[in-house]
Design a protein around this motif. Structure first.
Motif, short mmCIF file in Angstrom:
data_model
loop_
_atom_site.label_atom_id
_atom_site.label_comp_id
_atom_site.label_asym_id
_atom_site.label_seq_id
_atom_site.Cartn_x
_atom_site.Cartn_y
_atom_site.Cartn_z
N CYS A 199 16.01 36.84 -14.48
CA CYS A 199 16.96 36.34 -13.49
C CYS A 199 17.83 35.23 -14.11
O CYS A 199 17.30 34.29 -14.70
CB CYS A 199 16.22 35.75 -12.28
SG CYS A 199 15.00 36.84 -11.53
N HIS A 200 19.14 35.33 -13.94
CA HIS A 200 20.05 34.33 -14.49
C HIS A 200 19.96 33.00 -13.74
O HIS A 200 19.51 32.92 -12.60
CB HIS A 200 21.49 34.85 -14.45
CG HIS A 200 22.04 35.01 -13.06
ND1 HIS A 200 22.53 33.94 -12.32
CD2 HIS A 200 22.20 36.10 -12.27
CE1 HIS A 200 22.95 34.36 -11.15
NE2 HIS A 200 22.75 35.67 -11.08
N LYS A 215 24.49 38.45 -13.81
CA LYS A 215 23.50 39.15 -14.63
C LYS A 215 24.03 39.35 -16.05
O LYS A 215 23.26 39.49 -17.00
CB LYS A 215 23.11 40.49 -14.00
CG LYS A 215 24.27 41.47 -13.81
CD LYS A 215 23.79 42.75 -13.13
CE LYS A 215 24.93 43.67 -12.74
NZ LYS A 215 25.80 44.08 -13.82
N SER A 239 20.90 40.53 -10.78
CA SER A 239 21.70 39.52 -10.09
C SER A 239 21.30 39.46 -8.63
O SER A 239 20.56 40.31 -8.13
CB SER A 239 23.20 39.82 -10.23
OG SER A 239 23.54 41.07 -9.69
N SER A 277 18.20 42.92 -16.46
CA SER A 277 18.89 41.72 -15.98
C SER A 277 19.31 41.96 -14.54
O SER A 277 20.04 42.91 -14.24
CB SER A 277 20.12 41.42 -16.85
OG SER A 277 20.79 40.27 -16.37
N SER A 314 26.34 38.12 -24.72
CA SER A 314 25.82 39.28 -23.98
C SER A 314 26.74 40.49 -24.13
O SER A 314 26.27 41.63 -24.17
CB SER A 314 25.63 38.93 -22.51
OG SER A 314 24.63 37.93 -22.37
N ASN A 342 22.71 37.38 -19.21
CA ASN A 342 21.35 37.53 -19.75
C ASN A 342 21.24 38.50 -20.91
O ASN A 342 20.24 38.49 -21.64
CB ASN A 342 20.39 38.03 -18.66
CG ASN A 342 20.11 37.00 -17.59
OD1 ASN A 342 20.27 35.81 -17.82
ND2 ASN A 342 19.71 37.47 -16.42
N GLY A 343 22.21 39.37 -21.09
CA GLY A 343 22.04 40.48 -22.03
C GLY A 343 21.78 40.06 -23.46
O GLY A 343 21.15 40.80 -24.23
#
Length: 300
Positions: free
Chosen positions: A80-81, A90, A111, A109, A34, A93-94
């Motif tokens: 959502c992570h 978050k 959190s 993304s 990410s 997720n990138g």
């Protein structure tokens, strides 16, 4: 910057002492991937939608030229992570963004507050608050608030599914009933009621850390709220995923299909719970290509 101030979290063993090594490997890989994605994409990081450290979201944006060609705004996917409700950022997720934003679409993304400090429904409240922020503000970044998709992995998938089915909560956040055009959760538990936690098990520890009332087990079960739902779902998991993920995914698919809700279901060969997510930043991945197709078909 988002990646430089990650708040320290409890030891992974506090939830599941048997899977610390593979969880740590996943977390490190997701974070590294990410970081690289954030360096290669246009981003707006650490947008606050509340006062808590975790009440933030990141935007991964298409090229400006792509946005300029879409005067009404481009579709948006909010993801959502995972992390078992107790862990995660978050910033994990990138890595998924580059495989999606060239559609073009905006990848968000989000959190949320974590257990055991913040019991349920704090996490769901934060996802809905983040969704509300996107609905009210994403047009300023080139997104179309009327073409919004929800996704998540593991516990984040549960939150994405709950955010999709709990339309009774939408008035509290100023959200229209049809705000979510499809839910694309992956490696997700959809029904926590089927678990009979053995004392000392991961499930028993999680429920003790997450809930204050026994009935909240049902309140985290998206399958309990699907009556009358017409929002399409894409359900997927790895062939070697956790047993409760695979079992409840099948239950969710069958329940949605039985009432006529549009639903697709895929089992990704050879992948376990963690591999399934880490491969979702790759073009050609089945989840990625299905999500791209759904966004193009539904958001036309």
């Amino acid at each position: 910057m988002a990646f430089d101030d990650l708040k320290q979290q409890p030891p992974r063993a506090s939830l599941n002492p048997d899977r610390v090594e593979e969880f740590e490997a996943y977390a490190a890989a997701a974070l590294d991937l990410s970081k690289a994605a954030a360096a290669s994409c246009r981003t707006v990081l650490d947008i606050e939608f509340g006062d808590d450290y975790y009440q933030k979201l990141d935007l991964y944006l298409p090229d400006e030229a792509a946005l300029a060609d879409h005067e009404g705004g481009v579709p948006v996917i909010l993801f959502c992570h995972g992390g078992g409700w107790n862990f995660g950022y978050k910033e994990w997720n990138g890595f998924m963004a580059p495989a999606l934003i060239d559609l073009p679409t905006i990848f968000v993304s989000v959190s949320y507050r974590l257990a055991p400090e913040h019991k349920f429904p704090a996490a769901l409240e934060d996802v809905l608050a983040g969704l509300s922020w996107v609905f009210n503000n994403i047009a300023d970044h080139g997104g179309d608030p009327n073409r919004l998709f929800m996704g998540g992995w593991s516990a984040g998938g549960t939150l994405a599914a709950l955010a999709t089915v709990r339309r009774d909560l939408y008035p509290n956040y100023g959200l229209p009933d049809d705000i979510i055009k499809a839910c694309v959760a992956t490696s997700t538990p959809y029904d926590h009621r089927v678990n009979n936690p053995v004392p000392g098990s991961t499930t028993e520890r999680l429920q003790r850390q997450l809930f204050t009332r026994p009935e909240q087990v049902a309140e985290t079960s998206a399958i309990a709220y699907i009556e009358g739902l017409t929002t399409p779902f894409f359900i997927s998991h790895g062939e070697k995923d956790f047993p409760h993920v695979m079992a409840t995914s099948q239950l969710m698919h069958d329940a949605l299909a039985a009432q006529g809700t549009p639903v697709e279901y895929s089992v990704i060969p050879s992948f376990d719970h963690y591999q399934n997510n880490l491969d979702q930043g790759r073009r050609g991945n089945e989840w990625v290509e299905t999500v791209r197709r759904m966004i193009l078909e539904i958001a036309r």
